[in-house]
Scaffold this motif. Structure first.
Motif, PDB file in Angstrom:
ATOM      1  N   HIS A 103      -5.893  44.288  16.085  1.00  0.00           N
ATOM      2  CA  HIS A 103      -6.461  45.344  15.249  1.00  0.00           C
ATOM      3  C   HIS A 103      -6.360  44.951  13.791  1.00  0.00           C
ATOM      4  N   TYR A 147      -6.612  46.848   9.953  1.00  0.00           N
ATOM      5  CA  TYR A 147      -6.728  48.031   9.113  1.00  0.00           C
ATOM      6  C   TYR A 147      -6.680  47.556   7.667  1.00  0.00           C
ATOM      7  N   GLN A 161      -5.974  49.102   3.488  1.00  0.00           N
ATOM      8  CA  GLN A 161      -5.464  50.224   2.700  1.00  0.00           C
ATOM      9  C   GLN A 161      -5.887  50.057   1.258  1.00  0.00           C
ATOM     10  N   PRO A 194      -4.101  53.943   5.343  1.00  0.00           N
ATOM     11  CA  PRO A 194      -4.840  52.853   5.981  1.00  0.00           C
ATOM     12  C   PRO A 194      -6.115  53.346   6.655  1.00  0.00           C
ATOM     13  N   TYR A 204      -9.145  52.116   9.523  1.00  0.00           N
ATOM     14  CA  TYR A 204      -9.510  51.177  10.591  1.00  0.00           C
ATOM     15  C   TYR A 204     -10.677  50.298  10.150  1.00  0.00           C
ATOM     16  N   HIS A 229     -11.387  45.909  15.819  1.00  0.00           N
ATOM     17  CA  HIS A 229     -10.409  45.389  16.760  1.00  0.00           C
ATOM     18  C   HIS A 229     -11.111  44.617  17.867  1.00  0.00           C
ATOM     19  N   TYR A 271      -4.298  44.573   6.884  1.00  0.00           N
ATOM     20  CA  TYR A 271      -3.231  44.417   7.868  1.00  0.00           C
ATOM     21  C   TYR A 271      -3.803  43.956   9.205  1.00  0.00           C
ATOM     22  N   LEU A 322       1.247  51.614  16.032  1.00  0.00           N
ATOM     23  CA  LEU A 322       0.854  50.417  15.309  1.00  0.00           C
ATOM     24  C   LEU A 322       2.059  49.949  14.493  1.00  0.00           C
ATOM     25  N   VAL A 323       2.348  48.649  14.557  1.00  0.00           N
ATOM     26  CA  VAL A 323       3.445  48.081  13.778  1.00  0.00           C
ATOM     27  C   VAL A 323       2.836  47.251  12.652  1.00  0.00           C
ATOM     28  N   PHE A 324       2.966  47.748  11.422  1.00  0.00           N
ATOM     29  CA  PHE A 324       2.380  47.084  10.263  1.00  0.00           C
ATOM     30  C   PHE A 324       3.337  46.043   9.708  1.00  0.00           C
ATOM     31  N   GLY A 325       2.782  44.917   9.241  1.00  0.00           N
ATOM     32  CA  GLY A 325       3.541  43.960   8.439  1.00  0.00           C
ATOM     33  C   GLY A 325       3.278  44.256   6.974  1.00  0.00           C
ATOM     34  N   LYS A 326       3.371  43.215   6.142  1.00  0.00           N
ATOM     35  CA  LYS A 326       3.120  43.404   4.709  1.00  0.00           C
ATOM     36  C   LYS A 326       1.646  43.240   4.361  1.00  0.00           C
ATOM     37  N   TYR A 337       4.344  58.011   9.497  1.00  0.00           N
ATOM     38  CA  TYR A 337       4.793  56.735   8.956  1.00  0.00           C
ATOM     39  C   TYR A 337       5.420  56.953   7.578  1.00  0.00           C
ATOM     40  N   PRO A 350       3.301  50.325   6.006  1.00  0.00           N
ATOM     41  CA  PRO A 350       3.819  51.557   6.608  1.00  0.00           C
ATOM     42  C   PRO A 350       4.796  51.254   7.742  1.00  0.00           C
TER      43      PRO A 350
END
Lengths: 113, 115
Positions: free
Chosen positions: A34, A36, A38, A44, A46, A49, A87, A101-105, B35, B43
């Motif tokens: 996926h 996203y 921001q 964020p 979408y 995906h 992301y 959803l697990v976001f990184g930087k 979040y 987040p």
């Protein structure tokens, strides 16, 4: 949660294509990729995906490597409004997989006029 | 149509004060997420509801954080005895049905500043 690796920042010029890379070497067979983005002071949004095949929509294209260990988000003609943090996220949709959803930087994209 | 609405947009609290943050998801959306986003970071997941059931609260940082969604629509995130480290943007997202890999729709967030 499977991890993704993205460059911290990238720059582009307006009306030029942008290729945003993402590495996900530990991806599993049930992970969807996926994207996203921001924009400043917003939540964020979408983008796109995919699972295995390349995907296109009105915002962008997603190119997925044959081994699925990397992917690239393609903005065909960057505009100033595309300046955002992008992301890349792996989402496990198998039974018992986490719904979150697990976001990184992410990658901060700067678009120059 | 209306998107995810969060209120207030900004909240300033004194350390030790209790705060309540509200999220109005898109009508009919089954799934709701909270979040927390610190400055310059992505987040971080806090908690997840499917209708009124809180299915995952593994991201709540302490027992000072509490979330509810009693009728399966509006949700409230409550933080008791706020601390300076709670200063962040709190984002809410909703989705028609997560089980079908639907996309999440995010609100603009509530920016909490604890002095």
């Amino acid at each position: 949660d499977a991890k993704t690796t993205q460059p911290n920042s990238m720059e582009s010029n307006e009306e030029e294509p942008v290729h945003l890379p993402c590495n996900h070497s530990t991806i599993s067979g049930t992970d969807y990729i996926h994207w996203y983005r921001q924009l400043p002071s917003q939540g964020p949004e979408y983008v796109i995906h995919g699972l295995t095949s390349n995907v296109n929509n009105r915002m962008a294209s997603l190119a997925i490597a044959e081994d699925r260990k990397s992917s690239t988000l393609i903005l065909h003609r960057a505009t100033l409004r595309d300046a955002a943090v992008y992301y890349c996220i792996l989402r496990d949709v198998s039974q018992g997989g986490s719904e979150k959803l697990v976001f990184g930087k992410g990658t901060k994209l700067t678009v120059n006029p | 149509g209306a998107g995810v609405s969060q209120s207030p947009r900004y909240k300033v609290a004194k350390r030790g004060q209790d705060v309540a943050l509200r999220c109005d998801p898109i009508s009919g959306h089954v799934s709701l997420f909270w979040y927390q986003q610190a400055l310059g970071q992505g987040p971080e997941f806090l908690t997840y509801f499917q209708n009124e059931a809180q299915l995952d609260k593994s991201g709540l940082p302490s027992d000072r954080f509490f979330a509810e969604r009693p009728e399966g629509s509006v949700s409230t995130l409550k933080i008791q005895r706020t601390q300076q480290e709670d200063s962040a943007v709190y984002l809410c997202a909703s989705s028609p049905n997560v089980a079908t890999n639907e996309k999440l729709f995010f609100g603009s967030g509530t920016q909490l500043s604890v002095l």
